[in-house]
Design a protein around this motif. Structure first.
Motif, PDB file in Angstrom:
ATOM      1  N   ILE A   1       0.297  10.382   3.240  1.00 49.21           N
ATOM      2  CA  ILE A   1      -0.456   9.439   4.071  1.00 49.21           C
ATOM      3  C   ILE A   1      -0.103   7.991   3.732  1.00 49.21           C
ATOM      4  O   ILE A   1      -0.575   7.070   4.383  1.00 49.21           O
ATOM      5  N   SER A   2       0.721   7.790   2.705  1.00 55.30           N
ATOM      6  CA  SER A   2       1.170   6.438   2.374  1.00 55.30           C
ATOM      7  C   SER A   2       2.487   6.561   1.633  1.00 55.30           C
ATOM      8  O   SER A   2       2.726   7.552   0.950  1.00 55.30           O
ATOM      9  N   ASP A   3       3.322   5.517   1.751  1.00 56.72           N
ATOM     10  CA  ASP A   3       4.552   5.563   0.967  1.00 56.72           C
ATOM     11  C   ASP A   3       4.279   5.109  -0.463  1.00 56.72           C
ATOM     12  O   ASP A   3       5.133   5.245  -1.332  1.00 56.72           O
ATOM     13  N   GLY A   4       3.081   4.571  -0.720  1.00 57.83           N
ATOM     14  CA  GLY A   4       2.692   4.211  -2.077  1.00 57.83           C
ATOM     15  C   GLY A   4       3.546   3.119  -2.692  1.00 57.83           C
ATOM     16  O   GLY A   4       3.524   2.915  -3.901  1.00 57.83           O
ATOM     17  N   ASN A   5       4.273   2.395  -1.860  1.00 53.96           N
ATOM     18  CA  ASN A   5       5.202   1.384  -2.373  1.00 53.96           C
ATOM     19  C   ASN A   5       4.452   0.107  -2.761  1.00 53.96           C
ATOM     20  O   ASN A   5       4.083  -0.702  -1.911  1.00 53.96           O
ATOM     21  N   MET A   6       4.206  -0.049  -4.075  1.00 51.10           N
ATOM     22  CA  MET A   6       3.384  -1.176  -4.503  1.00 51.10           C
ATOM     23  C   MET A   6       4.117  -2.504  -4.348  1.00 51.10           C
ATOM     24  O   MET A   6       3.506  -3.526  -4.078  1.00 51.10           O
ATOM     25  N   ALA A   7       5.435  -2.466  -4.473  1.00 50.55           N
ATOM     26  CA  ALA A   7       6.201  -3.709  -4.353  1.00 50.55           C
ATOM     27  C   ALA A   7       6.092  -4.272  -2.936  1.00 50.55           C
ATOM     28  O   ALA A   7       6.109  -5.481  -2.729  1.00 50.55           O
ATOM     29  N   GLU A   8       5.951  -3.397  -1.942  1.00 52.04           N
ATOM     30  CA  GLU A   8       5.825  -3.850  -0.558  1.00 52.04           C
ATOM     31  C   GLU A   8       4.369  -3.984  -0.139  1.00 52.04           C
ATOM     32  O   GLU A   8       4.060  -4.166   1.032  1.00 52.04           O
ATOM     33  N   GLY A   9       3.459  -3.813  -1.107  1.00 48.22           N
ATOM     34  CA  GLY A   9       2.043  -4.009  -0.811  1.00 48.22           C
ATOM     35  C   GLY A   9       1.367  -2.801  -0.185  1.00 48.22           C
ATOM     36  O   GLY A   9       0.262  -2.912   0.332  1.00 48.22           O
ATOM     37  N   SER A  10       2.007  -1.638  -0.243  1.00 49.26           N
ATOM     38  CA  SER A  10       1.394  -0.451   0.351  1.00 49.26           C
ATOM     39  C   SER A  10       0.160   0.004  -0.427  1.00 49.26           C
ATOM     40  O   SER A  10      -0.659   0.747   0.083  1.00 49.26           O
ATOM     41  N   MET A  11       0.085  -0.387  -1.694  1.00 47.72           N
ATOM     42  CA  MET A  11      -1.136  -0.118  -2.482  1.00 47.72           C
ATOM     43  C   MET A  11      -1.491  -1.387  -3.228  1.00 47.72           C
ATOM     44  O   MET A  11      -0.659  -1.947  -3.932  1.00 47.72           O
ATOM     45  N   ARG A  12      -2.726  -1.860  -3.034  1.00 50.41           N
ATOM     46  CA  ARG A  12      -3.160  -3.058  -3.741  1.00 50.41           C
ATOM     47  C   ARG A  12      -4.549  -2.758  -4.285  1.00 50.41           C
ATOM     48  O   ARG A  12      -5.262  -1.925  -3.726  1.00 50.41           O
ATOM     49  N   CYS A  13      -4.943  -3.420  -5.337  1.00 47.33           N
ATOM     50  CA  CYS A  13      -6.294  -3.108  -5.775  1.00 47.33           C
ATOM     51  C   CYS A  13      -7.060  -4.292  -6.317  1.00 47.33           C
ATOM     52  O   CYS A  13      -6.497  -5.274  -6.793  1.00 47.33           O
ATOM     53  N   ASP A  14      -8.369  -4.205  -6.139  1.00 46.02           N
ATOM     54  CA  ASP A  14      -9.308  -5.156  -6.709  1.00 46.02           C
ATOM     55  C   ASP A  14      -9.992  -4.445  -7.869  1.00 46.02           C
ATOM     56  O   ASP A  14     -10.375  -3.283  -7.748  1.00 46.02           O
ATOM     57  N   VAL A  15     -10.127  -5.151  -8.990  1.00 50.01           N
ATOM     58  CA  VAL A  15     -10.665  -4.531 -10.201  1.00 50.01           C
ATOM     59  C   VAL A  15     -11.996  -5.183 -10.557  1.00 50.01           C
ATOM     60  O   VAL A  15     -12.076  -6.403 -10.690  1.00 50.01           O
ATOM     61  N   ASN A  16     -13.031  -4.372 -10.699  1.00 54.83           N
ATOM     62  CA  ASN A  16     -14.326  -4.877 -11.150  1.00 54.83           C
ATOM     63  C   ASN A  16     -14.483  -4.565 -12.623  1.00 54.83           C
ATOM     64  O   ASN A  16     -14.384  -3.403 -13.027  1.00 54.83           O
TER      65      ASN A  16
END
Lengths: 486, 484
Positions: free
Chosen positions: B182-197
């Protein structure tokens, strides 16, 4: 030529009495001569109109003419039209040329109609008098001291003045029915979801609906045939078959059960308007209908609920007008916030700002439950009132407006203006269809009879209105302004 | 004082739909600015959104993969705020009724133990465009290609207790979404980003400390570093008698620190309300069941199967199931060669070593899984010996042959197991080495074992490495001992 209904014009075109090009040129000439005084058009599309008329004449010559081929009309300037300026009556969009056609525009063009241009309106459809237009107020052709109603005031005035046989309007709280009533023409607001909203600049998305404004119920039926139907680009446009709305026009009304909502005949209703409406109802009795009083107990909550829900949606819908990608941008912005503030302050008029502020407030943290959620609950109760009434009767009737057209400048106080829509607003909250048909005069100002039905009963409403128009000639009356300038 | 760290993650996953969540424009990455933004993405007056069913299916698949509740009805809301890369002035999201309810993600820690992390919910929303601050000389450019790309925002409970756990959680999410496709998971291209609490509290305290939210942390490594910095900052602050304020912070990877962006008082009031342009999403049981029946094997299941059914060690099973690409590769090698342990050894040994040296991902391996499987098969069936196998692998890596068999054939690496042929080579070596034979004969019998190495080397050399080393050993010993 300018006095005929669409149905009559079609017969003349078919008979070769005149061509669509001749008809179009005649009406464009009238617009040139008369609209300076009336101000019902914002943009007249001469070249496109003549090209469309010629194409229609060619189609007719080739034996390919449909029910609307070559018939002129005008579009409220809220419908996006490719390569033509679309302003929504706002300075904000004074320079906006839409790169695409609204679904309604596409469908009407596909049916062969000839658009003469874009009609004046209250800015972003917010208003009941057409006084909130950046392009100035529209005059009522029956009486230049009076407003034409709003927000589709330009569409109504243009039809009444014989500039165009029909026009398309939109109705969020009465914006087709009230100007139709004020200008003595026939207007239909379809069921919410009957006509696609794609390309119609949104005011309040859950209430907005496009509909026809014309000289007869039969003409409205012809136009609705072309406008209605599912559109893959509008998720709220229902997947439901479109009947031929002309088919039931001639069904006799014997046995029709009419309900008169008690709440629509109370305080604030002009006695002469009431008299005209009651006379009209007697016509229906003579056609074999029975009449009884019904109640819509939550009617008095309609205006407060509307003025929570509509501004809430508007405050969000109008956020896209930020000066970044299209529309008005202030000169020399100092920074981003300055760009936003000045572009919007300069681009929007007072009423639009007022509703954006109301909507922003009611959606704010701490107020959302008390206003927006409560208003949605009220909306369900109002809808239920109508569903209950339609268990007992086939249609509801009453006045479209508590008074005939009021004077320009008469309602300076926004709230007194909002109260003008007391009989039309609940219909949008319930999502049901409603019409206004000419039913007499107070002095020289027309009175509109409002006819309401349950969801998706447009064919029945058009039948009821058409039968009324077979027995009356209120819809055939023309203002002196149109006659003198024949 | 002993401090306990509480970490929760909001992971934004770009879904791999072909078109955007509410329009037909393409979602492909890297196109010229504003060439993949249609009228709907630009927020032109009058346009309306139409929900992309593929995004719904992907969100539901994720929900099913984490054993979450899938509500029958979910609703899109508008999140209102002004920003130049947000064309409509609102983001269409899901605030009150998200598409995926509460679920659980199992993470694997470095020591091989697992820990469940609760997911509060996951909701669908549209991505914004990008503001480009370079190259415009005091102005800002806006690229709306990304506007309207579907995002699944996965919101965890604050169940993680260390930066390592947070990174493991992020890896687990990455693994699930790539397994599901469901995703290419490519973090360099921003396919996965996260906010950390992140918040800290004295060990033993029940109530939570005040949290800070670190926005837009875009790699596994940065998540660990940002948390490490933030925990130190908060603990230091508290130990000096200060207080942590609720705020949004940004991680600066270059300076390895987080910086305040805005405090709670400065936060937007997003004025959420249901989007009147979109109908509620109603999912019937048959639709959900169909998606459930067609889910691929997920990482946790695969890891368990690798351990139990294939007999791999916990470590091997974990490494080989870590990504879908790795697992797919390993399983193909295994299928072709027919031996799980040999396949595991080769994938983690020779192949992983070569990939590491050249900094390649497994999908970019010059040696395909089929080629490697065929090579391992030739080791297993004794066609080649281990030394030759490494030679063949290198040849495959360098593109010197299409298959192991072709290389074995071309380079004559087939192992010699014919006793007669080996004996002939031994006899020749013995005949050519009278001095060494004499030494061997004169040596004490317990020293002879070491001395045989010379002869083995000579025989292998004579066979150009193809003789079976075990056979050479045994036959040499026989023959030399016979001379004593």
């Amino acid at each position: 030529m300018h006095d005929k209904t669409l149905a009559e014009l079609k017969r003349s075109l078919d008979a070769g009495e005149f061509s669509s090009r001749e008809l179009t040129q005649h009406l464009l000439g009238r617009i040139d001569r008369l609209d300076g005084a009336l101000n019902s058009f914002i943009t007249v599309t001469y070249d496109q109109a003549l090209a469309a008329a010629e194409a229609a004449d060619a189609a007719r010559a080739a034996g390919k003419a449909g029910a609307l081929t070559g018939l002129p009309l005008a579009l409220k300037d809220i419908f996006c039209t490719r390569d033509v300026r679309t302003t929504a009556g706002s300075r904000m969009l004074d320079n906006f040329i839409a790169p695409y056609d609204a679904s309604v525009v596409e469908k009407l063009a596909a049916a062969g109609t000839v658009s003469l241009g874009k009609t004046n309106m209250d800015e972003f459809a917010m208003g009941s008098s057409n006084e909130n237009s950046h392009y100035g107020p529209v005059k009522n052709p029956w009486d230049f001291a009076a407003v034409p109603g709003g927000s589709s005031g330009g569409s109504a005035a243009a039809v009444a003045a014989g500039l165009v046989p029909a026009a398309i309007g939109t109705d969020t709280g009465g914006s087709i029915r009230q100007p139709a009533a004020f200008c003595g023409i026939t207007g239909l607001k379809p069921t919410y979801g009957r006509v696609s909203r794609y390309g119609m600049i949104a005011y309040a998305s859950s209430l907005d609906q496009a509909g026809p404004m014309a000289r007869s119920a039969a003409d409205c039926a012809l136009l609705l045939n072309a406008m209605a139907g599912h559109d893959l680009r509008d998720s709220t446009c229902v997947q439901r078959g479109v009947p031929d709305y002309t088919e039931e026009l001639d069904t006799p009304l014997a046995g029709l059960k009419i309900g008169l909502p008690r709440e629509y005949f109370g305080d604030g209703l002009d006695p002469q308007v009431e008299a005209a409406v009651r006379d009209a109802i007697r016509v229906f009795e003579s056609l074999g209908a029975s009449v009884r009083e019904v109640s819509l107990p939550h009617t008095h909550y309609a205006i407060p609920a509307y003025y929570v829900i509509a501004p809430a949606e508007a405050s969000s819908n109008l956020s896209r007008f930020d000066g970044v990608r299209f529309g008005h941008r202030c000169a020399n912005p100092a920074d981003l916030i300055d760009l936003y503030k000045r572009s919007r302050a300069e681009g929007f008029g007072d009423e639009v700002k007022r509703r954006i502020l109301i909507g922003t407030h009611t959606l704010s943290e701490g107020f959302f439950d008390a206003y927006y959620k409560k208003a949605q609950q009220v909306r369900r109760l109002i809808r239920q009132d109508f569903l209950d009434a339609f268990e007992e009767v086939d249609v509801l009737m009453g006045p479209a407006s508590p008074t005939p057209a009021f004077d320009l400048g008469a309602n300076k106080d926004p709230v007194s203006m909002y109260l003008q829509d007391i009989y039309t607003i609940a219909i949008n909250l319930a999502g049901i269809p409603g019409m206004s048909v000419p039913a007499g005069f107070v002095g020289q100002r027309p009175v509109g009879l409002q006819i309401l039905g349950s969801h998706f009963t447009e064919a029945r409403l058009l039948n009821v209105a058409h039968q009324f128009q077979q027995g009356t000639d209120w819809h055939r009356q023309r203002p002196a302004f149109a006659e003198e300038n024949a | 004082m002993q401090w306990e760290t509480m970490i929760g993650l909001e992971v934004h996953v770009q879904l791999a739909t072909r078109s955007k969540i509410f329009s037909g424009a393409s979602t492909a990455f890297g196109a010229e600015p504003n060439t993949q933004a249609c009228a709907v993405d630009l927020g032109l007056p009058g346009v309306l959104p139409v929900l992309n069913e593929a995004a719904v299916a992907m969100a539901v698949k994720f929900g099913l993969a984490i054993h979450a509740e899938i509500p029958e009805v979910s609703v899109f809301d508008r999140k209102n705020y002004f920003y130049p890369d947000l064309p409509k002035g609102y983001q269409t999201s899901q605030m009150y009724q998200p598409i995926v309810g509460a679920g659980v993600v199992e993470i694997t820690l470095e020591d091989g133990t697992t820990k469940p992390i609760r997911v509060h919910h996951a909701h669908l929303e549209e991505d914004a465009g990008k503001s480009l601050h370079e190259d415009f000389h005091g102005m800002t450019g806006v690229d709306l290609n990304r506007a309207g790309t579907p995002l699944l925002e996965i919101v965890s409970e604050p169940d993680m207790r260390s930066a390592k756990e947070a990174a493991a959680y992020l890896k687990a999410i990455h693994s699930i979404v790539t397994y599901l496709g469901i995703s290419d998971g490519n973090m360099a291209e921003g396919s996965m980003r996260c906010d950390v609490n992140v918040s800290v509290r004295p060990k033993g305290q029940e109530t939570f400390g005040t949290r800070a939210e670190i926005k837009n942390v875009n790699s596994f490594r940065f998540v660990e570093r940002a948390i490490a910095y933030e925990v130190d900052r908060q603990v230091e602050l508290l130990e000096e008698g200060g207080v942590v304020v609720q705020e949004t912070r940004l991680f600066d990877p270059e300076r390895d620190e987080t910086r305040s962006m805005r405090t709670k008082e400065e936060a937007n009031d997003y004025r959420y309300f249901p989007c009147p342009d979109l109908l509620p999403v109603v999912l019937d049981k048959a639709y959900i069941d169909h998606l459930r029946d067609n889910l691929p094997e997920l990482p946790a299941d695969k890891r368990a199967r690798f351990e139990r059914a294939l007999g791999l060690s916990a470590y091997d099973a974990s490494v080989l199931s870590a990504t879908r690409e790795m697992a797919d590769y390993f399983e193909e090698v295994m299928e072709v060669c027919g031996d799980a342990k040999q396949a595991a050894n080769w994938v983690q040994g020779e192949l992983a070593g070569a990939l590491n040296r050249e900094g390649l991902a497994i999908v970019d391996s010059p040696v395909s899984a089929r080629q490697l499987g065929e090579l391992v098969a030739r080791v297993i069936d004794d066609t080649i010996n281990g030394k030759a196998a490494k030679q063949v692998f290198q040849a495959l890596w360098n593109g010197q042959g299409a298959s192991a068999d072709a290389i074995i054939e071309a380079q004559g690496l087939k192992q010699v197991t014919d006793t007669g042929a080996i004996e002939a080579m031994i006899d020749q070596v013995i005949a050519d080495s009278p001095a060494q034979v004499a030494q061997y004969r004169d040596a004490e019998p317990d020293k002879r074992g070491k001395m045989i190495g010379y002869f083995v080397g000579q025989v292998m050399k004579a066979s150009r490495g193809t003789a079976n080393p075990q056979q050479v050993n045994a036959l040499l010993k026989q023959k030399l001992d016979a001379l004593c």
